[in-house]
Design a protein around this motif. Structure first.
Motif, PDB file in Angstrom:
ATOM      1  N   SER B 176      29.703  29.250  45.041  1.00  0.00           N
ATOM      2  CA  SER B 176      30.180  29.676  43.728  1.00  0.00           C
ATOM      3  C   SER B 176      29.043  30.231  42.863  1.00  0.00           C
ATOM      4  O   SER B 176      29.295  30.932  41.890  1.00  0.00           O
ATOM      5  CB  SER B 176      30.903  28.537  43.014  1.00  0.00           C
ATOM      6  OG  SER B 176      29.995  27.555  42.615  1.00  0.00           O
ATOM      7  N   TYR B 177      27.776  29.951  43.223  1.00  0.00           N
ATOM      8  CA  TYR B 177      26.676  30.553  42.474  1.00  0.00           C
ATOM      9  C   TYR B 177      26.707  32.074  42.592  1.00  0.00           C
ATOM     10  O   TYR B 177      26.541  32.784  41.613  1.00  0.00           O
ATOM     11  CB  TYR B 177      25.325  30.050  42.973  1.00  0.00           C
ATOM     12  CG  TYR B 177      25.058  28.603  42.675  1.00  0.00           C
ATOM     13  CD1 TYR B 177      25.087  28.138  41.365  1.00  0.00           C
ATOM     14  CD2 TYR B 177      24.762  27.712  43.678  1.00  0.00           C
ATOM     15  CE1 TYR B 177      24.844  26.811  41.083  1.00  0.00           C
ATOM     16  CE2 TYR B 177      24.509  26.383  43.411  1.00  0.00           C
ATOM     17  CZ  TYR B 177      24.557  25.938  42.110  1.00  0.00           C
ATOM     18  OH  TYR B 177      24.313  24.613  41.839  1.00  0.00           O
ATOM     19  N   ASP B 179      29.281  33.883  43.516  1.00  0.00           N
ATOM     20  CA  ASP B 179      30.498  34.334  42.832  1.00  0.00           C
ATOM     21  C   ASP B 179      30.259  34.437  41.327  1.00  0.00           C
ATOM     22  O   ASP B 179      30.645  35.423  40.692  1.00  0.00           O
ATOM     23  CB  ASP B 179      31.657  33.362  43.095  1.00  0.00           C
ATOM     24  CG  ASP B 179      32.345  33.645  44.422  1.00  0.00           C
ATOM     25  OD1 ASP B 179      31.997  34.661  45.053  1.00  0.00           O
ATOM     26  OD2 ASP B 179      33.213  32.852  44.824  1.00  0.00           O
ATOM     27  N   ALA B 180      29.615  33.398  40.782  1.00  0.00           N
ATOM     28  CA  ALA B 180      29.373  33.394  39.340  1.00  0.00           C
ATOM     29  C   ALA B 180      28.530  34.597  38.936  1.00  0.00           C
ATOM     30  O   ALA B 180      28.835  35.286  37.957  1.00  0.00           O
ATOM     31  CB  ALA B 180      28.671  32.099  38.930  1.00  0.00           C
ATOM     32  N   ALA B 181      27.489  34.865  39.720  1.00  0.00           N
ATOM     33  CA  ALA B 181      26.625  36.003  39.397  1.00  0.00           C
ATOM     34  C   ALA B 181      27.421  37.307  39.452  1.00  0.00           C
ATOM     35  O   ALA B 181      27.303  38.173  38.578  1.00  0.00           O
ATOM     36  CB  ALA B 181      25.449  36.057  40.369  1.00  0.00           C
ATOM     37  N   ARG B 182      28.249  37.426  40.489  1.00  0.00           N
ATOM     38  CA  ARG B 182      29.078  38.636  40.627  1.00  0.00           C
ATOM     39  C   ARG B 182      30.015  38.758  39.433  1.00  0.00           C
ATOM     40  O   ARG B 182      30.185  39.839  38.868  1.00  0.00           O
ATOM     41  CB  ARG B 182      29.886  38.568  41.927  1.00  0.00           C
ATOM     42  CG  ARG B 182      29.037  38.507  43.174  1.00  0.00           C
ATOM     43  CD  ARG B 182      28.650  39.861  43.676  1.00  0.00           C
ATOM     44  NE  ARG B 182      29.762  40.521  44.332  1.00  0.00           N
ATOM     45  CZ  ARG B 182      29.996  41.808  44.267  1.00  0.00           C
ATOM     46  NH1 ARG B 182      29.235  42.575  43.523  1.00  0.00           N
ATOM     47  NH2 ARG B 182      31.006  42.340  44.925  1.00  0.00           N
ATOM     48  N   ALA B 186      26.771  41.120  38.290  1.00  0.00           N
ATOM     49  CA  ALA B 186      25.716  41.473  39.240  1.00  0.00           C
ATOM     50  C   ALA B 186      26.299  42.127  40.486  1.00  0.00           C
ATOM     51  O   ALA B 186      27.340  41.713  40.971  1.00  0.00           O
ATOM     52  CB  ALA B 186      24.934  40.226  39.625  1.00  0.00           C
ATOM     53  N   ARG B 190      21.946  42.352  43.734  1.00  0.00           N
ATOM     54  CA  ARG B 190      21.339  41.684  42.581  1.00  0.00           C
ATOM     55  C   ARG B 190      21.642  40.178  42.607  1.00  0.00           C
ATOM     56  O   ARG B 190      20.781  39.353  42.336  1.00  0.00           O
ATOM     57  CB  ARG B 190      21.870  42.326  41.300  1.00  0.00           C
ATOM     58  CG  ARG B 190      21.254  41.798  40.039  1.00  0.00           C
ATOM     59  CD  ARG B 190      19.773  42.150  39.953  1.00  0.00           C
ATOM     60  NE  ARG B 190      19.093  41.312  38.989  1.00  0.00           N
ATOM     61  CZ  ARG B 190      18.783  41.685  37.755  1.00  0.00           C
ATOM     62  NH1 ARG B 190      19.054  42.920  37.376  1.00  0.00           N
ATOM     63  NH2 ARG B 190      18.201  40.870  36.927  1.00  0.00           N
ATOM     64  N   SER B 194      18.572  37.610  42.656  1.00  0.00           N
ATOM     65  CA  SER B 194      18.307  36.782  41.473  1.00  0.00           C
ATOM     66  C   SER B 194      18.803  35.354  41.614  1.00  0.00           C
ATOM     67  O   SER B 194      18.279  34.458  40.968  1.00  0.00           O
ATOM     68  CB  SER B 194      18.987  37.375  40.233  1.00  0.00           C
ATOM     69  OG  SER B 194      18.647  38.703  40.077  1.00  0.00           O
ATOM     70  N   VAL B 195      19.836  35.152  42.401  1.00  0.00           N
ATOM     71  CA  VAL B 195      20.461  33.838  42.395  1.00  0.00           C
ATOM     72  C   VAL B 195      20.382  33.134  43.751  1.00  0.00           C
ATOM     73  O   VAL B 195      20.021  31.965  43.824  1.00  0.00           O
ATOM     74  CB  VAL B 195      21.938  33.948  41.943  1.00  0.00           C
ATOM     75  CG1 VAL B 195      22.634  32.623  42.093  1.00  0.00           C
ATOM     76  CG2 VAL B 195      21.992  34.433  40.512  1.00  0.00           C
ATOM     77  N   PRO B 198      16.249  32.842  45.425  1.00  0.00           N
ATOM     78  CA  PRO B 198      15.379  31.825  44.818  1.00  0.00           C
ATOM     79  C   PRO B 198      15.753  30.401  45.227  1.00  0.00           C
ATOM     80  O   PRO B 198      14.895  29.543  45.364  1.00  0.00           O
ATOM     81  CB  PRO B 198      15.589  32.020  43.316  1.00  0.00           C
ATOM     82  CG  PRO B 198      16.036  33.410  43.173  1.00  0.00           C
ATOM     83  CD  PRO B 198      16.824  33.737  44.411  1.00  0.00           C
ATOM     84  N   GLN B 199      17.041  30.199  45.473  1.00  0.00           N
ATOM     85  CA  GLN B 199      17.467  28.850  45.849  1.00  0.00           C
ATOM     86  C   GLN B 199      17.128  28.530  47.295  1.00  0.00           C
ATOM     87  O   GLN B 199      17.154  27.368  47.694  1.00  0.00           O
ATOM     88  CB  GLN B 199      18.971  28.695  45.631  1.00  0.00           C
ATOM     89  CG  GLN B 199      19.347  28.747  44.166  1.00  0.00           C
ATOM     90  CD  GLN B 199      20.793  28.377  43.971  1.00  0.00           C
ATOM     91  OE1 GLN B 199      21.211  27.297  44.319  1.00  0.00           O
ATOM     92  NE2 GLN B 199      21.565  29.283  43.415  1.00  0.00           N
TER      93      GLN B 199
END
Ligand code: ADP
Ligand code: MG
Lengths: 363, 282
Positions: B176-177, B179-182, B186, B190, B194-195, B198-199
């Motif tokens: 969902s991270y 998805d959230a960025a999209r 984003a 991207r 960005s999301v 890094p994780q």
């Protein structure tokens, strides 16, 4: 469908279908959402609420059907081009960014200037009362605080529609109640359309302008909260939204606006929207527990024996045994109880003519 | 009766005693011996360490060792990342199969895998023969007995060690991270940059450390595929001790390799959770 006409639809769902193998997550959903409306999708777990919301957001593609945003077809638009704000069930705050970083993320993507971004981040943090948390990391926040940041992030780029998937379900009861007020207040301030998913009927009733009840991927009923509560169409709705007693009745005759009904060996009148029924029809009646009055022997029409009592503070729940109706659930305000019901004791009970609702034939 | 009279602690020590004894006799003791020999052969003093800095072949061998280990690590990270990403973005029903395929090489000895590469890469190996047969080349390509061959086969051996930590890391990332960025606007790229990426950095760093450290001391594959021409430090040590009976040089190089590896691990400890990297691999 009542208020949809009043408002210009901002989002239209037409014939939305989504099947996962044998499971029909969405099975032909048609829905118009009005500009600035607080619309709640309510249904039991697995009824397709998340699927519908994810499809609206663009994360799930439909098998059939279409979405229109102010008349424009957005069915095949990727999620980043739809520009809806979204609050996920687990918040999905980016763990590698600070609170401010999370909130400014959509603004940086939209190439706002540094000054604009700083001002907007501050504004959004104020909106959710988190001004002093800008530099925290998400894992340093409590559940309620994360929820607020997720909300601020979803609102930061001023979307016209905000999608929320059970945003309060992970919080404890008291915090949930506080946040319900805040969310409602926020909705009033911002004039943003909210599409809100929950399986919690109290939440739906207290917050929504309109409620859509889903089951098995199909809309069961749409209406205002009090309309759904007082005039449920089907047994499912009456049972899911609040509690109901169900009585199978036979219509003996029609008396003007009322039906003279017979059930469990008793006769009583039913007024209200029952115009299409006539003598000898079989009907199913829903009767809310709080519409039933109880009193000492002889003060009401029917007689029952108390099977079980449950004291809840402001209310008292009783199950009465009646030879014809079977078990009858009663919910009475404690302060107005004229009798102290004892298990095994006899009480009399009754209700007004407009207390029963005639349900449509269930599938 | 005896068991009952023991405390919990006593029982605990009895259980680990055999393992401890084995470690002390066959691991710690020889290590101490090696340390001693490096300061006493052929005569007492620091001669072996002093000459290490003067000897060109030794310096070359250290440079080759670090270079091969570094290049191997980079390739393993790139390929390992792609494989792990594919595993967690494919249909769930294929995940088990793909993980099994990743683990499969552990069931084959490194020796056999290295010989398999020789069969493939040799002067008249499968690759050169096929390319010659279809007329793409006139004379055999130099595919082994050089760094290319060594690195290729080392990447093959080390790849699972890169994939496992990266995979363990990716498994813990909620989709969902992205998805959230999209949803926040984003593009796919991207959102990844960005999301998602890094994780996964902790996993990538763990993988880098693991592969690099294992590569530093690797022996069989470089020895076979290098054919004596890519002399990594472990092969150099073996040569000194087995062929030249030069125990002083061999043991001092071993100590140097041990210290270099320890230095790498300690330096990496600032960025990587060592406990997770070496003790709790998923
Ligand atoms: N990705 C998926 N794969 C298979 N089945 C799914 C998937 N997503 C949802 N479903 C099924 O679709 C139905 C509706 O799911 P969902 O929309 O998540 O329900 P709700 O949010 O109302 O609890 C459920 O039966 C669920 O098991
Ligand atoms: Mg759901």
């Amino acid at each position: 469908m009542t208020t949809a006409g009043r408002l210009e639809p901002v989002l239209s769902v037409r014939g939305a279908k989504k099947h996962y193998g044998e499971v029909r997550a969405l099975d032909g959903v048609d829905l118009d959402i009005g500009e600035g409306e607080f619309l709640t999708l309510l249904g039991p777990s697995g009824s397709g609420k998340t699927t519908l919301l994810m499809a609206i957001a663009g994360f799930t593609s439909l098998d059939a059907g279409a979405f229109r945003l102010r008349g424009e077809d957005i069915t095949d638009l990727p999620p980043d081009r739809r520009s809806f704000g979204m609050v996920f069930q687990g918040y999905a705050l980016f763990p590698n960014m600070t609170v401010a970083g999370n909130i400014s993320f959509p603004l940086k993507l939209r190439k706002w200037s540094k000054a604009e971004i700083d001002a907007r981040v501050r504004e959004c943090l104020e909106l959710v009362q988190m001004e002093s948390y800008a530099d925290r990391m998400p894992n340093q926040l409590s559940g309620g605080q994360q929820q607020r940041v997720a909300l601020a992030r979803a609102l930061s780029f001023k979307p016209s529609i905000l999608l929320l998937d059970e945003p309060l379900s992970a919080l404890d009861k008291k915090l949930r109640a506080d946040l319900q007020w805040e969310l409602k207040d926020l909705h009033r301030q911002l004039a943003v359309t909210f599409i809100y998913v929950t399986h919690d009927q109290d939440e739906a009733l207290s917050m929504s302008d309109r409620i859509v009840i889903l089951d098995h991927g199909q809309i069961q009923q749409i209406g205002l909260p009090d309309q759904l509560y007082n005039q449920p169409d089907t047994r499912f709705v009456a049972d899911f939204l609040g509690k109901s007693n169900f009585l199978e009745a036979k219509v003996c005759e029609r008396l003007g606006g009322a039906l003279d009904c017979e059930s469990g060996g008793e006769r009583f009148n039913v007024t209200g929207e029952s115009s299409s029924y006539n003598g000898a029809d079989r009907v199913l009646l829903a009767l809310r527990p709080e519409r039933i009055r109880i009193g000492a022997q002889g003060t009401e029409r029917f007689h029952g024996v108390v099977r079980q009592t449950s004291y809840l503070g402001e209310r008292c729940h009783l199950i009465l045994d009646h030879p014809g109706f079977g078990g009858v659930l009663v919910s009475a305000p404690t302060w107005r109880m004229t009798v102290r019901p004892e298990v095994g004791g006899e009480v009399s009970f009754g209700w007004d003519d407009d207390a029963c609702v005639v349900l449509a034939e269930d599938q | 009766m005896i068991a009952r009279s023991l405390t919990d602690k006593g029982r605990y020590w009895i259980l680990i005693l055999p393992a401890l004894a084995i470690m002390l006799t066959f691991y710690i003791w020889p290590l101490v011996e090696i340390f001693g020999i490096s300061f006493s052969e052929p005569r007492p003093g620091f001669d072996n360490y002093a000459s290490m800095f003067d000897s060109r072949p030794i310096r070359t061998s250290f440079v080759i060792t670090f270079r091969v280990a570094a290049i191997t690590t980079i390739w393993c990270l790139v390929l390992g990342y792609i494989v792990s990403y594919a595993i967690y973005n494919t249909k769930p029903k294929y995940v088990g199969l793909m993980i099994a395929l990743v683990l499969l090489p552990f069931w084959l000895s490194v020796l056999i895998r290295s010989f398999a590469w020789i069969v493939l890469l040799g002067r008249s190996g499968v690759v050169n023969d096929s390319l010659g047969a279809i007329g793409l080349i006139d004379k055999p390509l130099p595919l082994m007995h050089n760094e290319f061959g060594v690195i290729l086969s080392m990447v093959h051996v080390m790849l699972p060690f890169a994939i496992l930590p990266i995979m363990a890391n990716m498994k813990g990332i909620n989709p969902s991270y992205v998805d959230a960025a999209r949803g926040l606007g984003a593009s796919e790229l991207r959102a990844f940059v960005s999301v998602y990426f890094p994780q996964t950095l902790p996993g990538v760093l763990s993988a880098a450390l693991l592969v690099f450290v294992l590569s530093l001391g690797f022996y069989i594959t470089p020895a076979l595929l290098g054919g004596g021409r890519v002399l990594m430090i472990s092969e150099y040590i073996t040569y000194q001790i087995q062929e030249l009976l030069n125990w002083g040089v061999g043991t001092s190089l071993s100590v140097a390799l041990l210290l270099a590896t320890a230095a790498v691990i300690l330096a990496a400890g600032r960025f990587v959770n060592l406990r997770r990297t070496f003790l709790e691999r998923g």
